[in-house]
Design a protein around this motif. Structure first.
Motif, PDB file in Angstrom:
ATOM      1  N   ALA A   1     -23.951 -11.492   2.591  1.00  0.00           N
ATOM      2  CA  ALA A   1     -23.893 -10.505   1.519  1.00  0.00           C
ATOM      3  C   ALA A   1     -22.974  -9.356   1.932  1.00  0.00           C
ATOM      4  O   ALA A   1     -23.054  -8.849   3.050  1.00  0.00           O
ATOM      5  CB  ALA A   1     -25.283  -9.979   1.195  1.00  0.00           C
ATOM      6  N   GLY A   2     -22.088  -8.958   1.034  1.00  0.00           N
ATOM      7  CA  GLY A   2     -21.161  -7.890   1.362  1.00  0.00           C
ATOM      8  C   GLY A   2     -20.373  -7.460   0.146  1.00  0.00           C
ATOM      9  O   GLY A   2     -20.629  -7.879  -0.977  1.00  0.00           O
ATOM     10  N   PHE A   3     -19.401  -6.602   0.409  1.00  0.00           N
ATOM     11  CA  PHE A   3     -18.550  -6.148  -0.679  1.00  0.00           C
ATOM     12  C   PHE A   3     -17.180  -5.788  -0.126  1.00  0.00           C
ATOM     13  O   PHE A   3     -16.970  -5.721   1.086  1.00  0.00           O
ATOM     14  CB  PHE A   3     -19.172  -4.955  -1.417  1.00  0.00           C
ATOM     15  CG  PHE A   3     -19.229  -3.666  -0.632  1.00  0.00           C
ATOM     16  CD1 PHE A   3     -18.344  -2.633  -0.888  1.00  0.00           C
ATOM     17  CD2 PHE A   3     -20.188  -3.487   0.362  1.00  0.00           C
ATOM     18  CE1 PHE A   3     -18.407  -1.446  -0.171  1.00  0.00           C
ATOM     19  CE2 PHE A   3     -20.261  -2.299   1.072  1.00  0.00           C
ATOM     20  CZ  PHE A   3     -19.366  -1.272   0.814  1.00  0.00           C
ATOM     21  N   SER A   4     -16.241  -5.588  -1.030  1.00  0.00           N
ATOM     22  CA  SER A   4     -14.873  -5.289  -0.620  1.00  0.00           C
ATOM     23  C   SER A   4     -14.261  -4.294  -1.588  1.00  0.00           C
ATOM     24  O   SER A   4     -14.766  -4.084  -2.696  1.00  0.00           O
ATOM     25  CB  SER A   4     -14.035  -6.576  -0.580  1.00  0.00           C
ATOM     26  OG  SER A   4     -14.034  -7.208  -1.856  1.00  0.00           O
ATOM     27  N   VAL A   5     -13.193  -3.687  -1.157  1.00  0.00           N
ATOM     28  CA  VAL A   5     -12.404  -2.812  -2.031  1.00  0.00           C
ATOM     29  C   VAL A   5     -10.954  -3.261  -1.949  1.00  0.00           C
ATOM     30  O   VAL A   5     -10.438  -3.564  -0.868  1.00  0.00           O
ATOM     31  CB  VAL A   5     -12.545  -1.323  -1.651  1.00  0.00           C
ATOM     32  CG1 VAL A   5     -12.055  -1.044  -0.239  1.00  0.00           C
ATOM     33  CG2 VAL A   5     -11.789  -0.433  -2.638  1.00  0.00           C
ATOM     34  N   THR A   6     -10.326  -3.347  -3.117  1.00  0.00           N
ATOM     35  CA  THR A   6      -8.928  -3.749  -3.188  1.00  0.00           C
ATOM     36  C   THR A   6      -8.085  -2.580  -3.671  1.00  0.00           C
ATOM     37  O   THR A   6      -8.359  -1.997  -4.726  1.00  0.00           O
ATOM     38  CB  THR A   6      -8.744  -4.953  -4.138  1.00  0.00           C
ATOM     39  OG1 THR A   6      -9.424  -6.086  -3.597  1.00  0.00           O
ATOM     40  CG2 THR A   6      -7.269  -5.299  -4.281  1.00  0.00           C
ATOM     41  N   LEU A   7      -7.074  -2.249  -2.895  1.00  0.00           N
ATOM     42  CA  LEU A   7      -6.070  -1.271  -3.273  1.00  0.00           C
ATOM     43  C   LEU A   7      -4.810  -2.052  -3.629  1.00  0.00           C
ATOM     44  O   LEU A   7      -4.437  -2.980  -2.931  1.00  0.00           O
ATOM     45  CB  LEU A   7      -5.792  -0.303  -2.127  1.00  0.00           C
ATOM     46  CG  LEU A   7      -7.019   0.356  -1.474  1.00  0.00           C
ATOM     47  CD1 LEU A   7      -6.586   1.267  -0.328  1.00  0.00           C
ATOM     48  CD2 LEU A   7      -7.832   1.129  -2.492  1.00  0.00           C
ATOM     49  N   ARG A   8      -4.157  -1.666  -4.713  1.00  0.00           N
ATOM     50  CA  ARG A   8      -3.025  -2.464  -5.172  1.00  0.00           C
ATOM     51  C   ARG A   8      -1.831  -1.585  -5.526  1.00  0.00           C
ATOM     52  O   ARG A   8      -1.961  -0.389  -5.773  1.00  0.00           O
ATOM     53  CB  ARG A   8      -3.428  -3.322  -6.373  1.00  0.00           C
ATOM     54  CG  ARG A   8      -3.809  -2.552  -7.621  1.00  0.00           C
ATOM     55  CD  ARG A   8      -4.314  -3.495  -8.717  1.00  0.00           C
ATOM     56  NE  ARG A   8      -5.509  -4.201  -8.318  1.00  0.00           N
ATOM     57  CZ  ARG A   8      -5.659  -5.525  -8.360  1.00  0.00           C
ATOM     58  NH1 ARG A   8      -4.687  -6.288  -8.809  1.00  0.00           N
ATOM     59  NH2 ARG A   8      -6.773  -6.088  -7.978  1.00  0.00           N
ATOM     60  N   SER A   9      -0.676  -2.224  -5.551  1.00  0.00           N
ATOM     61  CA  SER A   9       0.534  -1.558  -6.002  1.00  0.00           C
ATOM     62  C   SER A   9       1.050  -2.277  -7.239  1.00  0.00           C
ATOM     63  O   SER A   9       0.766  -3.459  -7.453  1.00  0.00           O
ATOM     64  CB  SER A   9       1.610  -1.575  -4.914  1.00  0.00           C
ATOM     65  OG  SER A   9       2.111  -2.894  -4.735  1.00  0.00           O
ATOM     66  N   PHE A  10       1.789  -1.561  -8.062  1.00  0.00           N
ATOM     67  CA  PHE A  10       2.439  -2.187  -9.204  1.00  0.00           C
ATOM     68  C   PHE A  10       3.645  -2.987  -8.733  1.00  0.00           C
ATOM     69  O   PHE A  10       4.220  -2.697  -7.672  1.00  0.00           O
ATOM     70  CB  PHE A  10       2.892  -1.123 -10.192  1.00  0.00           C
ATOM     71  CG  PHE A  10       2.079  -1.070 -11.456  1.00  0.00           C
ATOM     72  CD1 PHE A  10       1.381  -2.173 -11.903  1.00  0.00           C
ATOM     73  CD2 PHE A  10       2.024   0.097 -12.195  1.00  0.00           C
ATOM     74  CE1 PHE A  10       0.632  -2.115 -13.062  1.00  0.00           C
ATOM     75  CE2 PHE A  10       1.290   0.172 -13.356  1.00  0.00           C
ATOM     76  CZ  PHE A  10       0.583  -0.947 -13.795  1.00  0.00           C
ATOM     77  N   PRO A  11       4.084  -3.991  -9.517  1.00  0.00           N
ATOM     78  CA  PRO A  11       5.319  -4.700  -9.173  1.00  0.00           C
ATOM     79  C   PRO A  11       6.482  -3.721  -9.012  1.00  0.00           C
ATOM     80  O   PRO A  11       6.661  -2.822  -9.825  1.00  0.00           O
ATOM     81  CB  PRO A  11       5.536  -5.634 -10.369  1.00  0.00           C
ATOM     82  CG  PRO A  11       4.170  -5.861 -10.925  1.00  0.00           C
ATOM     83  CD  PRO A  11       3.439  -4.563 -10.707  1.00  0.00           C
ATOM     84  N   THR A  12       7.253  -3.910  -7.959  1.00  0.00           N
ATOM     85  CA  THR A  12       8.322  -2.964  -7.650  1.00  0.00           C
ATOM     86  C   THR A  12       9.691  -3.407  -8.147  1.00  0.00           C
ATOM     87  O   THR A  12      10.564  -2.571  -8.363  1.00  0.00           O
ATOM     88  CB  THR A  12       8.397  -2.752  -6.129  1.00  0.00           C
ATOM     89  OG1 THR A  12       8.497  -4.031  -5.475  1.00  0.00           O
ATOM     90  CG2 THR A  12       7.150  -2.039  -5.623  1.00  0.00           C
TER      91      THR A  12
END
Length: 293
Positions: free
Chosen positions: A227-238
């Motif tokens: 059991a766990g969780f995650s965080v996603t940080l993203r960038s827009f297409p460049t």
């Protein structure tokens, strides 16, 4: 499947990250990157439950989406506190998908900092994902085609990554961002899906605080081992090319598929499954008959 080891680093500078991984679009696992955050000790399930325990959350399981329903419709609703207690106490395949921090848990924004790795983050949607110890996420790529920095917390997770050029061996479903639902990536059946044996990718095991850089368009399969969780940080297409492709994916392909599912239901889903199989079989035959250089 041919699975290689991913590059693993304990620390990395911006210049090295840009030159060795971001520009060539190569994945890398950065061990314990989140431990640099001042509030790192708050990144646990108990803190989430304390902050967002009364919120009703939509839950998903491992079953394929019902063709009669929208693909993003949850199988049930539950309070966040009850859900976290459930996955901590017993095996479960229930997971939470795309829990946007800025909308639902803004307090958490104070507990991390964006790593200075040289690319611009889309700060509107840092996103949480949760899963029980039996949860898995169908092989897919993100429709917005952003570059992703994916952090894991609490339990361990197994991730399979495949570059975009391996799509033809993965039984990609037409007008979709996922592969056929009946491929078992934990025990793949190469007799039923022979093209899969020729897909080249990476196998990664993530632990508390690790960060995985997933370049734009990379296929990924996630299996929560605990059991766990995650965080996603993203960038827009460049690049303009990637931006145009993203707009096509989001507005043309997704809505065309949505309309066809609504009209034809099971017939449309079954047709796409058959088409995916035929496409990968053709790619396999072409690969096997290709003359060596």
């Amino acid at each position: 499947m041919v699975l290689s080891e991913i590059d693993v680093v304990d620390d990395i500078t911006k210049d090295v990250f840009l030159a060795k991984y971001f520009k060539p679009q190569k994945p890398v696992l950065i061990k314990g990157l989140a431990k640099n955050w001042e509030a790192f000790e708050k990144w646990n399930l108990d803190y989430i439950a304390a902050q967002a325990g009364e919120q009703e959350v939509g839950l998903y399981d491992n079953k394929p989406a019902d063709p009669k329903k929208a693909t993003n419709e949850p199988v049930m609703q539950m309070k966040m506190r009850d859900y976290i207690q459930l996955i901590k106490e017993q095996p479960s395949d229930l997971r939470i998908f795309f829990f946007i921090i800025t909308d639902k848990l803004p307090e958490l924004l104070k507990n991390f900092s964006y790593p200075d790795l040289g690319f611009k983050y889309f700060k509107r949607i840092p996103t949480l994902f949760f899963g029980g110890s039996e949860a898995r996420v169908l092989m897919h790529y993100d429709i917005d085609l952003g570059d992703l920095l994916h952090f894991q917390f609490e339990g361990r997770k197994r991730v399979l990554l495949f570059p975009p050029d391996q799509s033809s061996f993965l039984y990609k479903v037409p007008l979709s961002v996922h592969t056929v639902y009946n491929v078992d990536y934990e025990q793949p059946d190469f007799e039923a899906f022979p093209a899969l044996a020729y897909a080249h990718g990476y196998e990664i095991f993530m632990e508390h605080g690790d960060a995985l850089f997933m370049p734009s368009g990379y296929w990924h399969f996630n299996r929560y081992l605990e059991a766990g969780f995650s965080v996603t940080l993203r960038s827009f297409p460049t690049s303009p090319t990637r931006l145009i492709k993203m707009l096509k994916e989001v507005f043309l392909l997704r809505y065309t598929d949505k309309i066809m599912r609504k009209v034809f239901k099971h017939k449309w889903v079954n047709y796409k499954q058959r088409k995916a199989f035929r496409n990968s079989q053709k790619a396999l035959q072409k690969h096997l008959t290709k003359k060596p250089d």
